[in-house]
Design a protein around this motif. Structure first.
Motif, PDB file in Angstrom:
ATOM      1  N   LEU A   1     170.243 -80.719 106.818  1.00 54.14           N
ATOM      2  CA  LEU A   1     171.543 -80.172 107.184  1.00 54.14           C
ATOM      3  C   LEU A   1     171.543 -79.716 108.642  1.00 54.14           C
ATOM      4  O   LEU A   1     170.516 -79.269 109.158  1.00 54.14           O
ATOM      5  CB  LEU A   1     171.914 -78.983 106.285  1.00 54.14           C
ATOM      6  N   GLY A   2     172.716 -79.800 109.259  1.00 57.08           N
ATOM      7  CA  GLY A   2     172.918 -79.215 110.575  1.00 57.08           C
ATOM      8  C   GLY A   2     173.892 -78.055 110.433  1.00 57.08           C
ATOM      9  O   GLY A   2     174.401 -77.786 109.342  1.00 57.08           O
ATOM     10  N   LEU A   3     174.144 -77.366 111.541  1.00 54.10           N
ATOM     11  CA  LEU A   3     175.054 -76.226 111.539  1.00 54.10           C
ATOM     12  C   LEU A   3     176.016 -76.367 112.710  1.00 54.10           C
ATOM     13  O   LEU A   3     175.588 -76.541 113.849  1.00 54.10           O
ATOM     14  CB  LEU A   3     174.261 -74.913 111.691  1.00 54.10           C
ATOM     15  N   GLY A   4     177.298 -76.311 112.415  1.00 57.86           N
ATOM     16  CA  GLY A   4     178.278 -76.340 113.501  1.00 57.86           C
ATOM     17  C   GLY A   4     178.412 -74.958 114.130  1.00 57.86           C
ATOM     18  O   GLY A   4     178.054 -73.944 113.502  1.00 57.86           O
TER      19      GLY A   4
ATOM     20  N   ALA B   1     180.015 -72.521 112.033  1.00 56.06           N
ATOM     21  CA  ALA B   1     179.303 -72.215 110.776  1.00 56.06           C
ATOM     22  C   ALA B   1     179.583 -73.221 109.660  1.00 56.06           C
ATOM     23  O   ALA B   1     179.282 -72.946 108.492  1.00 56.06           O
ATOM     24  CB  ALA B   1     179.607 -70.805 110.288  1.00 56.06           C
ATOM     25  N   HIS B   2     180.129 -74.392 110.022  1.00 53.33           N
ATOM     26  CA  HIS B   2     180.249 -75.443 108.983  1.00 53.33           C
ATOM     27  C   HIS B   2     178.901 -76.133 108.816  1.00 53.33           C
ATOM     28  O   HIS B   2     178.034 -76.094 109.694  1.00 53.33           O
ATOM     29  CB  HIS B   2     181.353 -76.452 109.341  1.00 53.33           C
ATOM     30  N   THR B   3     178.761 -76.796 107.662  1.00 58.17           N
ATOM     31  CA  THR B   3     177.610 -77.674 107.452  1.00 58.17           C
ATOM     32  C   THR B   3     178.071 -78.878 106.647  1.00 58.17           C
ATOM     33  O   THR B   3     179.081 -78.776 105.927  1.00 58.17           O
ATOM     34  CB  THR B   3     176.448 -76.947 106.752  1.00 58.17           C
ATOM     35  N   ALA B   4     177.387 -79.985 106.756  1.00 59.15           N
ATOM     36  CA  ALA B   4     177.908 -81.255 106.257  1.00 59.15           C
ATOM     37  C   ALA B   4     179.351 -81.354 106.804  1.00 59.15           C
ATOM     38  O   ALA B   4     179.557 -81.085 107.976  1.00 59.15           O
ATOM     39  CB  ALA B   4     177.831 -81.345 104.742  1.00 59.15           C
ATOM     40  N   SER B   5     180.333 -81.691 105.925  1.00 60.75           N
ATOM     41  CA  SER B   5     181.712 -81.576 106.409  1.00 60.75           C
ATOM     42  C   SER B   5     182.459 -80.519 105.609  1.00 60.75           C
ATOM     43  O   SER B   5     183.637 -80.665 105.253  1.00 60.75           O
ATOM     44  CB  SER B   5     182.425 -82.929 106.361  1.00 60.75           C
ATOM     45  N   LEU B   6     181.711 -79.455 105.300  1.00 61.96           N
ATOM     46  CA  LEU B   6     182.283 -78.278 104.638  1.00 61.96           C
ATOM     47  C   LEU B   6     182.696 -77.318 105.747  1.00 61.96           C
ATOM     48  O   LEU B   6     181.911 -76.502 106.216  1.00 61.96           O
ATOM     49  CB  LEU B   6     181.258 -77.644 103.689  1.00 61.96           C
TER      50      LEU B   6
ATOM     51  N   ALA C   1     171.385 -85.770 107.515  1.00 70.95           N
ATOM     52  CA  ALA C   1     172.482 -85.084 108.186  1.00 70.95           C
ATOM     53  C   ALA C   1     172.977 -85.946 109.345  1.00 70.95           C
ATOM     54  O   ALA C   1     172.239 -86.795 109.868  1.00 70.95           O
ATOM     55  CB  ALA C   1     172.016 -83.729 108.736  1.00 70.95           C
ATOM     56  N   GLY C   2     174.214 -85.684 109.728  1.00 68.89           N
ATOM     57  CA  GLY C   2     174.784 -86.409 110.860  1.00 68.89           C
ATOM     58  C   GLY C   2     174.777 -85.534 112.092  1.00 68.89           C
ATOM     59  O   GLY C   2     173.916 -84.673 112.254  1.00 68.89           O
ATOM     60  N   GLY C   3     175.762 -85.755 112.951  1.00 67.90           N
ATOM     61  CA  GLY C   3     175.818 -85.006 114.200  1.00 67.90           C
ATOM     62  C   GLY C   3     174.717 -85.489 115.141  1.00 67.90           C
ATOM     63  O   GLY C   3     174.206 -86.608 115.020  1.00 67.90           O
ATOM     64  N   SER C   4     174.310 -84.620 116.081  1.00 61.70           N
ATOM     65  CA  SER C   4     173.331 -85.038 117.094  1.00 61.70           C
ATOM     66  C   SER C   4     171.951 -84.412 116.902  1.00 61.70           C
ATOM     67  O   SER C   4     170.938 -85.003 117.278  1.00 61.70           O
ATOM     68  CB  SER C   4     173.854 -84.670 118.488  1.00 61.70           C
ATOM     69  N   THR C   5     171.889 -83.229 116.306  1.00 62.61           N
ATOM     70  CA  THR C   5     170.605 -82.515 116.252  1.00 62.61           C
ATOM     71  C   THR C   5     169.475 -83.307 115.593  1.00 62.61           C
ATOM     72  O   THR C   5     168.366 -83.360 116.117  1.00 62.61           O
ATOM     73  CB  THR C   5     170.774 -81.147 115.568  1.00 62.61           C
ATOM     74  N   PRO C   6     169.733 -83.927 114.424  1.00 64.43           N
ATOM     75  CA  PRO C   6     168.595 -84.577 113.745  1.00 64.43           C
ATOM     76  C   PRO C   6     168.082 -85.843 114.429  1.00 64.43           C
ATOM     77  O   PRO C   6     167.010 -86.338 114.084  1.00 64.43           O
ATOM     78  CB  PRO C   6     169.131 -84.911 112.358  1.00 64.43           C
ATOM     79  N   ARG C   7     168.837 -86.374 115.406  1.00 62.34           N
ATOM     80  CA  ARG C   7     168.465 -87.668 115.983  1.00 62.34           C
ATOM     81  C   ARG C   7     167.014 -87.676 116.503  1.00 62.34           C
ATOM     82  O   ARG C   7     166.250 -88.614 116.256  1.00 62.34           O
ATOM     83  CB  ARG C   7     169.406 -88.057 117.121  1.00 62.34           C
TER      84      ARG C   7
HETATM   85  C1  6PG Z   1     178.728 -84.043 111.217  1.00 57.11           C
HETATM   86  C2  6PG Z   1     177.564 -83.297 110.607  1.00 57.11           C
HETATM   87  C3  6PG Z   1     177.760 -81.852 110.870  1.00 57.11           C
HETATM   88  C4  6PG Z   1     176.714 -81.485 111.898  1.00 57.11           C
HETATM   89  C5  6PG Z   1     177.106 -80.233 112.629  1.00 57.11           C
HETATM   90  C6  6PG Z   1     176.163 -79.988 113.807  1.00 57.11           C
HETATM   91  O1  6PG Z   1     179.237 -84.986 110.603  1.00 57.11           O
HETATM   92  O2  6PG Z   1     179.061 -83.673 112.359  1.00 57.11           O
HETATM   93  O3  6PG Z   1     177.305 -83.597 109.369  1.00 57.11           O
HETATM   94  O4  6PG Z   1     177.675 -81.005 109.778  1.00 57.11           O
HETATM   95  O5  6PG Z   1     175.464 -81.299 111.247  1.00 57.11           O
HETATM   96  O6  6PG Z   1     178.425 -80.423 113.116  1.00 57.11           O
HETATM   97  O7  6PG Z   1     176.317 -81.056 114.707  1.00 57.11           O
HETATM   98  P1  6PG Z   1     175.335 -81.215 115.961  1.00 57.11           P
HETATM   99  O8  6PG Z   1     173.981 -81.504 115.386  1.00 57.11           O
HETATM  100  O9  6PG Z   1     175.904 -82.396 116.711  1.00 57.11           O
HETATM  101  O10 6PG Z   1     175.385 -79.931 116.713  1.00 57.11           O
END
Ligand code: 6PG
Length: 248
Positions: free
Chosen positions: A141-144, A147-152, A43-49
């Motif tokens: 997976l992360g959660l925006g 309520a989005h996940t991935a880029s859905l 997953a991207g974003g910041s949480t999984p770092r």
């Molecule tokens: C992205 C991620 C996205 C991410 C959520 C949560 O490209 O941003 O794939 O789905 O998991 O937006 O992001 P944070 O972990 O930064 O809160």
């Protein structure tokens, strides 16, 4: 594989990261023993770092890294060295710090136009996952907070695309194109783990787990593995609005 789900609540974000790293290690041991490889989608974003960084540290000594194949659940439409790149984050936090084979990191080519990148990645997925039953062993997976996940993202076209595993997705509210995997491939995973931390995600998490079902408005509700496991790793702040009895 069993169709199981679990919600595990931890005191802190660091506890969530540690639990995710442990689950990765456990899944890697199972998959490499059973099938000789681990096919994992990051997953991207910041949480999984934080979890990636833990795996790059002492914990990672328990992983047979040359047997791990890395994929990405989504990517921003930017080059790999751009600060917004999900690949770039994973590379800095983990991939450049463990003894993996470079040939086993399958990057979404975000530097290309989104439609070409998605078509190219769709082809790569079908080629590389054929040996693994057309599925990931472990999906991160992360959660925006929407309520989005991935880029859905809510009310976007990718939510309804079933034929392809990877598509371009116009996200009007961000005025940007994304590249994202779609529900059919995501839901084929043997194990799916959501990482959700912080009070900012509490409303979204409550809606996903206990709110009205409306996948178009709350895309993370569309994640339910056909036969695999779905595990939510959340901290107390993110779980703070869950009705009693939801987390178990
Ligand atoms: C992205 C991620 C996205 C991410 C959520 C949560 O490209 O941003 O794939 O789905 O998991 O937006 O992001 P944070 O972990 O930064 O809160």
């Amino acid at each position: 594989m069993t169709n199981k789900s679990a919600i595990r609540v931890f005191d802190t974000a660091a506890d969530v990261a540690r639990a995710a790293a442990e689950l990765f290690i456990e899944t890697a041991a199972e998959s490499t023993a059973e099938r000789g490889a681990l096919h994992t989608c990051l997953a991207g974003g910041s949480t999984p770092r934080a979890a990636y960084e833990m795996l790059a540290g002492k914990m990672g000594s328990r992983v047979r890294w040359p047997l791990v194949r890395f994929y990405f659940g989504d990517e921003r439409n930017v080059p790999p060295d751009h600060p917004d790149s999900n690949y770039g984050m994973a590379r800095r936090a983990l991939l450049s710090r463990v003894p993996i084979s470079d040939g086993h990191v399958y990057r979404m080519p975000g530097e290309k136009d989104a439609a070409s990148a998605a078509r190219e990645y769709d082809t790569l997925l079908r080629e590389k996952l054929a040996e693994n039953g057309n599925r990931f062993d472990l999906l991160w997976l992360g959660l925006g907070n929407d309520a989005h996940t991935a880029s859905l993202f809510p009310e976007t076209e990718a939510l309804s695309l079933q034929e392809r595993w990877c598509v371009e997705n116009r996200v009007a509210k961000l005025d940007t194109e994304r590249i994202t995997l779609t529900y059919p491939l995501l839901n084929a995973s043997r194990r799916i783990m959501f990482l959700v931390v912080g009070a900012g995600k509490a409303e979204a998490l409550k809606t996903i787990l206990a709110g009205p079902r409306d996948v178009a408005r709350y895309p993370a509700q569309g994640i339910h593995p056909e036969a695999g496991e779905l595990i939510w790793l959340v901290d107390k702040a993110a779980a703070s609005k869950l009705p009693p009895g939801v987390a178990r």
